[in-house]
Scaffold this motif. Structure first.
Motif, PDB file in Angstrom:
ATOM      1  N   LEU A 188      85.503  -3.705  31.914  1.00  0.00           N
ATOM      2  CA  LEU A 188      86.332  -2.515  32.148  1.00  0.00           C
ATOM      3  C   LEU A 188      86.316  -2.132  33.628  1.00  0.00           C
ATOM      4  CD1 LEU A 188      85.069  -0.298  29.192  1.00  0.00           C
ATOM      5  CD2 LEU A 188      87.252  -1.525  29.319  1.00  0.00           C
ATOM      6  N   ASN A 189      87.356  -1.470  34.037  1.00  0.00           N
ATOM      7  CA  ASN A 189      87.337  -0.906  35.387  1.00  0.00           C
ATOM      8  C   ASN A 189      86.614   0.446  35.325  1.00  0.00           C
ATOM      9  OD1 ASN A 189      87.767   0.161  37.877  1.00  0.00           O
ATOM     10  ND2 ASN A 189      89.981   0.470  37.624  1.00  0.00           N
ATOM     11  N   ILE A 190      85.421   0.500  35.917  1.00  0.00           N
ATOM     12  CA  ILE A 190      84.677   1.764  35.935  1.00  0.00           C
ATOM     13  C   ILE A 190      84.407   2.177  37.393  1.00  0.00           C
ATOM     14  CG2 ILE A 190      83.642   1.607  33.633  1.00  0.00           C
ATOM     15  CD1 ILE A 190      81.052   0.571  35.022  1.00  0.00           C
ATOM     16  N   ALA A 191      85.359   1.846  38.268  1.00  0.00           N
ATOM     17  CA  ALA A 191      85.173   2.066  39.712  1.00  0.00           C
ATOM     18  C   ALA A 191      84.880   3.536  40.041  1.00  0.00           C
ATOM     19  CB  ALA A 191      86.402   1.578  40.466  1.00  0.00           C
TER      20      ALA A 191
ATOM     21  N   GLU B 226      81.625   5.142  41.808  1.00  0.00           N
ATOM     22  CA  GLU B 226      81.764   5.911  43.049  1.00  0.00           C
ATOM     23  C   GLU B 226      81.088   7.288  42.906  1.00  0.00           C
ATOM     24  OE1 GLU B 226      85.643   7.685  45.087  1.00  0.00           O
ATOM     25  OE2 GLU B 226      85.918   5.628  44.384  1.00  0.00           O
ATOM     26  N   LEU B 227      81.352   7.940  41.777  1.00  0.00           N
ATOM     27  CA  LEU B 227      80.713   9.251  41.539  1.00  0.00           C
ATOM     28  C   LEU B 227      79.191   9.108  41.443  1.00  0.00           C
ATOM     29  CD1 LEU B 227      83.135  10.854  38.933  1.00  0.00           C
ATOM     30  CD2 LEU B 227      82.570  11.800  41.177  1.00  0.00           C
ATOM     31  N   PHE B 228      78.762   7.992  40.863  1.00  0.00           N
ATOM     32  CA  PHE B 228      77.319   7.779  40.713  1.00  0.00           C
ATOM     33  C   PHE B 228      76.665   7.576  42.078  1.00  0.00           C
ATOM     34  CE2 PHE B 228      73.604   5.094  39.305  1.00  0.00           C
ATOM     35  CZ  PHE B 228      72.922   6.149  38.707  1.00  0.00           C
ATOM     36  N   ASP B 229      77.333   6.844  42.956  1.00  0.00           N
ATOM     37  CA  ASP B 229      76.797   6.655  44.318  1.00  0.00           C
ATOM     38  C   ASP B 229      76.641   8.007  45.008  1.00  0.00           C
ATOM     39  OD1 ASP B 229      76.328   4.013  44.433  1.00  0.00           O
ATOM     40  OD2 ASP B 229      78.283   3.466  45.281  1.00  0.00           O
ATOM     41  N   GLU B 230      77.655   8.849  44.853  1.00  0.00           N
ATOM     42  CA  GLU B 230      77.584  10.189  45.438  1.00  0.00           C
ATOM     43  C   GLU B 230      76.453  10.998  44.780  1.00  0.00           C
ATOM     44  OE1 GLU B 230      80.814  13.632  46.398  1.00  0.00           O
ATOM     45  OE2 GLU B 230      80.644  13.040  44.314  1.00  0.00           O
ATOM     46  N   ALA B 231      76.358  10.886  43.442  1.00  0.00           N
ATOM     47  CA  ALA B 231      75.369  11.668  42.687  1.00  0.00           C
ATOM     48  C   ALA B 231      73.941  11.340  43.113  1.00  0.00           C
ATOM     49  CB  ALA B 231      75.538  11.409  41.194  1.00  0.00           C
TER      50      ALA B 231
ATOM     51  N   ILE C 143      82.202  11.168  32.247  1.00  0.00           N
ATOM     52  CA  ILE C 143      83.228  11.407  31.223  1.00  0.00           C
ATOM     53  C   ILE C 143      84.218  12.444  31.739  1.00  0.00           C
ATOM     54  CG2 ILE C 143      83.520  12.592  28.977  1.00  0.00           C
ATOM     55  CD1 ILE C 143      82.663   9.657  28.777  1.00  0.00           C
ATOM     56  N   GLU C 144      85.482  12.240  31.408  1.00  0.00           N
ATOM     57  CA  GLU C 144      86.506  13.204  31.817  1.00  0.00           C
ATOM     58  C   GLU C 144      86.813  14.193  30.691  1.00  0.00           C
ATOM     59  OE1 GLU C 144      87.655  13.371  34.846  1.00  0.00           O
ATOM     60  OE2 GLU C 144      89.190  14.895  34.539  1.00  0.00           O
ATOM     61  N   HIS C 145      87.140  13.665  29.494  1.00  0.00           N
ATOM     62  CA  HIS C 145      87.436  14.570  28.378  1.00  0.00           C
ATOM     63  C   HIS C 145      87.264  13.858  27.044  1.00  0.00           C
ATOM     64  CE1 HIS C 145      91.396  12.657  27.850  1.00  0.00           C
ATOM     65  NE2 HIS C 145      91.511  12.698  29.166  1.00  0.00           N
ATOM     66  N   GLY C 146      87.301  14.669  25.972  1.00  0.00           N
ATOM     67  CA  GLY C 146      87.191  14.099  24.630  1.00  0.00           C
ATOM     68  C   GLY C 146      88.005  14.922  23.660  1.00  0.00           C
ATOM     69  N   LYS C 147      88.388  14.299  22.552  1.00  0.00           N
ATOM     70  CA  LYS C 147      89.109  15.025  21.495  1.00  0.00           C
ATOM     71  C   LYS C 147      88.845  14.300  20.185  1.00  0.00           C
ATOM     72  CE  LYS C 147      92.016  17.975  19.704  1.00  0.00           C
ATOM     73  NZ  LYS C 147      91.507  19.332  19.419  1.00  0.00           N
ATOM     74  N   GLY C 148      88.476  15.041  19.158  1.00  0.00           N
ATOM     75  CA  GLY C 148      88.203  14.410  17.867  1.00  0.00           C
ATOM     76  C   GLY C 148      87.021  13.466  17.978  1.00  0.00           C
ATOM     77  N   GLY C 149      87.230  12.198  17.595  1.00  0.00           N
ATOM     78  CA  GLY C 149      86.144  11.207  17.655  1.00  0.00           C
ATOM     79  C   GLY C 149      86.248  10.313  18.876  1.00  0.00           C
TER      80      GLY C 149
ATOM     81  N   ILE D 147      86.565   9.725  23.306  1.00  0.00           N
ATOM     82  CA  ILE D 147      86.301  10.244  24.650  1.00  0.00           C
ATOM     83  C   ILE D 147      87.033   9.376  25.678  1.00  0.00           C
ATOM     84  CG2 ILE D 147      84.059  11.327  24.177  1.00  0.00           C
ATOM     85  CD1 ILE D 147      82.708   8.743  25.210  1.00  0.00           C
ATOM     86  N   THR D 148      87.277   9.965  26.839  1.00  0.00           N
ATOM     87  CA  THR D 148      87.936   9.228  27.931  1.00  0.00           C
ATOM     88  C   THR D 148      87.092   9.391  29.187  1.00  0.00           C
ATOM     89  OG1 THR D 148      90.083   9.673  26.937  1.00  0.00           O
ATOM     90  CG2 THR D 148      90.087   9.030  29.256  1.00  0.00           C
ATOM     91  N   ASP D 149      86.808   8.274  29.853  1.00  0.00           N
ATOM     92  CA  ASP D 149      85.969   8.363  31.053  1.00  0.00           C
ATOM     93  C   ASP D 149      86.809   8.685  32.287  1.00  0.00           C
ATOM     94  OD1 ASP D 149      87.100   6.018  32.021  1.00  0.00           O
ATOM     95  OD2 ASP D 149      85.400   4.752  31.481  1.00  0.00           O
ATOM     96  N   VAL D 150      86.146   8.835  33.441  1.00  0.00           N
ATOM     97  CA  VAL D 150      86.875   9.253  34.651  1.00  0.00           C
ATOM     98  C   VAL D 150      87.839   8.188  35.172  1.00  0.00           C
ATOM     99  CG1 VAL D 150      85.276  11.005  35.525  1.00  0.00           C
ATOM    100  CG2 VAL D 150      84.835   8.585  36.032  1.00  0.00           C
ATOM    101  N   ASP D 151      87.692   6.935  34.675  1.00  0.00           N
ATOM    102  CA  ASP D 151      88.636   5.888  35.071  1.00  0.00           C
ATOM    103  C   ASP D 151      89.809   5.774  34.105  1.00  0.00           C
ATOM    104  OD1 ASP D 151      87.453   4.232  37.461  1.00  0.00           O
ATOM    105  OD2 ASP D 151      85.776   4.755  36.186  1.00  0.00           O
ATOM    106  N   GLY D 152      89.804   6.625  33.061  1.00  0.00           N
ATOM    107  CA  GLY D 152      90.914   6.596  32.100  1.00  0.00           C
ATOM    108  C   GLY D 152      90.681   5.671  30.911  1.00  0.00           C
ATOM    109  N   ASN D 153      89.492   5.068  30.792  1.00  0.00           N
ATOM    110  CA  ASN D 153      89.213   4.225  29.610  1.00  0.00           C
ATOM    111  C   ASN D 153      88.925   5.126  28.416  1.00  0.00           C
ATOM    112  OD1 ASN D 153      89.042   1.661  31.158  1.00  0.00           O
ATOM    113  ND2 ASN D 153      87.227   2.624  32.045  1.00  0.00           N
ATOM    114  N   GLU D 154      89.518   4.788  27.281  1.00  0.00           N
ATOM    115  CA  GLU D 154      89.278   5.592  26.075  1.00  0.00           C
ATOM    116  C   GLU D 154      88.358   4.836  25.115  1.00  0.00           C
ATOM    117  OE1 GLU D 154      92.279   8.164  23.481  1.00  0.00           O
ATOM    118  OE2 GLU D 154      92.045   6.152  22.636  1.00  0.00           O
ATOM    119  N   TYR D 155      87.480   5.583  24.457  1.00  0.00           N
ATOM    120  CA  TYR D 155      86.530   4.974  23.524  1.00  0.00           C
ATOM    121  C   TYR D 155      86.509   5.752  22.212  1.00  0.00           C
ATOM    122  CZ  TYR D 155      84.722   3.618  28.120  1.00  0.00           C
ATOM    123  OH  TYR D 155      84.606   3.163  29.411  1.00  0.00           O
TER     124      TYR D 155
END
Ligand code: PLP
Length: 425
Positions: free
Chosen positions: A9-12, A16-21, A47-53, A55-63
């Motif tokens: 997956l693209n988790i760039a 990047e946020l982790f490097d800053e963190a 993570i950016e947001h979630g709904k129901g079951g 979630i979507t990460d900050v790169d836009g991947n949905e799980y």
């Protein structure tokens, strides 16, 4: 089956946020959110947001997410009825005052109807708050010091697994016994029983990294008898299991009632609240001898969330739904595991389940390699289950979510089978 090795997956943005963190927060993120608790470089970190079951990460991947916030999400992410009730409270009345609002009475009363051991309750914020308070109450009630424990009980000094920064004197009176091992507990109590304030344990076995265990016949009853024989307070740590296995937790499911219990996670669909509840006689030690207080303990936002979550759990028979669809899901997963025969094992029950890999004596690294490949293939296919912690089902997981997860598990095991059998042949 043609086995696809799905692209990473693209988790760039996560990286990047982790490097800053790492420059802002020691280690970047705390505790069980660290990349090393998943598979580094494969799982998202932010993570950016979630709904129901889902979630979507900050790169836009949905799980499809089966970690459910590490347990508190019992209904689903952003459950409107719960969030609206909290927002109404904040907007119309306020939630942080110098005095207590009436909701503590309502919630305490509700718990006496639901949790078998509940007669009186005190409300706190985290699971660690609650387990620690239960030990202090037990010590005050019995005037004894020692504690027997089994399971994870949080990050406080008396029970944290990593001992850095904790003087030995804070845990030297705490002894561990293994789940489902009555002999071990019996031996410890034969030695220390008259000094033991509490036996605290998870009534369902969910040890870190390892298979989940249901209680063997007679195990919980045996612990109950040992506690009574020595006059120790029996505390069930139902932080994960209450409002999940049954509304009244494992104590309701297995019919063994402790003196005290601690709960929290599933109760308020994500809002921060935990509880010590139990027999009035023991709980009264908290009023007579102890100071348990925090600025934020009485904040009513989480009480409102808990009352609304419990209302929905009861009204919509949520746990029946989870057991029913989870039962079908696990049956399917077991069939998939049997088909591939790569040493994967399914443990747990419909609301809480775990896929682990059998240790191979000849080469223990092989099970780990298979596990990492399996979970890598899952996350790449949009299924958020993790190698080190069991999964949960929530009410809003749909048949589509579960079908997608089953297909991903099938493909991931096929991949592991092909890769690891090729290696050995
Ligand atoms: C069984 C159990 N007890 C206690 C805790 C500690 O809770 P918290 O992380 O909210 O402090 C947890 C957290 O995972 C838990 O699973």
């Amino acid at each position: 089956m043609a086995v696809k090795n799905i692209e990473k997956l693209n988790i760039a943005k996560s990286l990047e946020l982790f490097d800053e963190a790492k420059k802002l927060v020691p280690g970047g993120v705390l505790g069980a959110r660290k990349p090393s608790d998943f598979i580094e470089g494969e799982y998202p970190i932010f993570i950016e947001h979630g709904k129901g079951g889902r979630i979507t990460d900050v790169d836009g991947n949905e799980y499809v997410d089966f970690l459910c916030g590490y347990g508190p999400i019992i209904l689903g992410y952003r459950e409107e009825e719960v969030d609206e009730a909290v927002i109404r409270q904040i907007r119309d009345k306020g939630f942080c005052f110098s005095l207590t609002q009436k909701y503590q009475n309502l919630l305490s009363k509700k718990l006496t109807e639901i949790v078998p051991c509940s007669e009186m309750s005190i409300f706190l914020k985290t699971g660690s708050d609650a387990t620690t308070a239960s030990i202090r109450i037990a010590r005050a009630y019995t005037n004894r010091i020692k504690v027997m424990r089994s399971g994870y009980h949080g990050w406080h000094d008396w029970c944290v697994e990593m001992k850095g920064g904790v003087p030995e004197k804070f845990y030297e009176d705490v002894h561990e016994f293994r789940y489902n091992n009555l002999t071990e507990l019996g031996e410890l109590m034969a030695r220390y029983g008259d000094q033991t304030a509490a036996i605290i344990m998870t009534p369902f076995g969910h040890p870190l990294h390892r298979k989940m265990e249901e209680p063997e016949p007679g195990f919980l009853q045996g612990v109950r008898e040992i506690a009574a024989k020595y006059g120790a307070v029996l505390v069930f740590d139902e932080i994960r299991t209450c409002f999940r296995l049954r509304m009244g937790g494992a104590q309701e499911l297995y019919g063994v009632t402790p003196d005290l219990t601690v709960l929290g996670k599933g109760m308020a669909n994500g809002y921060a609240i935990s509880v010590v509840t139990g027999k009035a006689e023991v709980m009264m030690a908290a009023a007579q001898k102890l100071f348990i207080s925090s600025t934020f303990f009485p904040n009513s936002d989480a009480y409102i969330a808990a009352l609304k979550t419990i209302e929905i759990l009861e009204r919509d028979n949520v746990l029946d739904n989870i057991w029913e669809k989870g039962g079908r899901f696990l049956k399917k997963i077991q069939e998939i595991i049997n088909k591939h025969d790569v040493g994967a094992e399914l443990s747990g029950v419909a609301p809480m389940f775990f896929i682990t890999f059998k240790r191979e004596e000849a080469d223990p690294r092989r099970a780990r390699a298979k596990r990492d490949d399996f979970y890598t293939q899952l996350i790449r296919r949009g299924v958020f289950l993790t190698p080190h912690h069991h999964g949960y089902l929530c009410y809003r997981h749909t048949e589509k979510d579960l079908d997608m997860a089953a297909k991903a598990i099938d493909e991931a095991l096929a991949y592991v089978n092909e890769k690891h059998q090729k290696k050995t042949s």
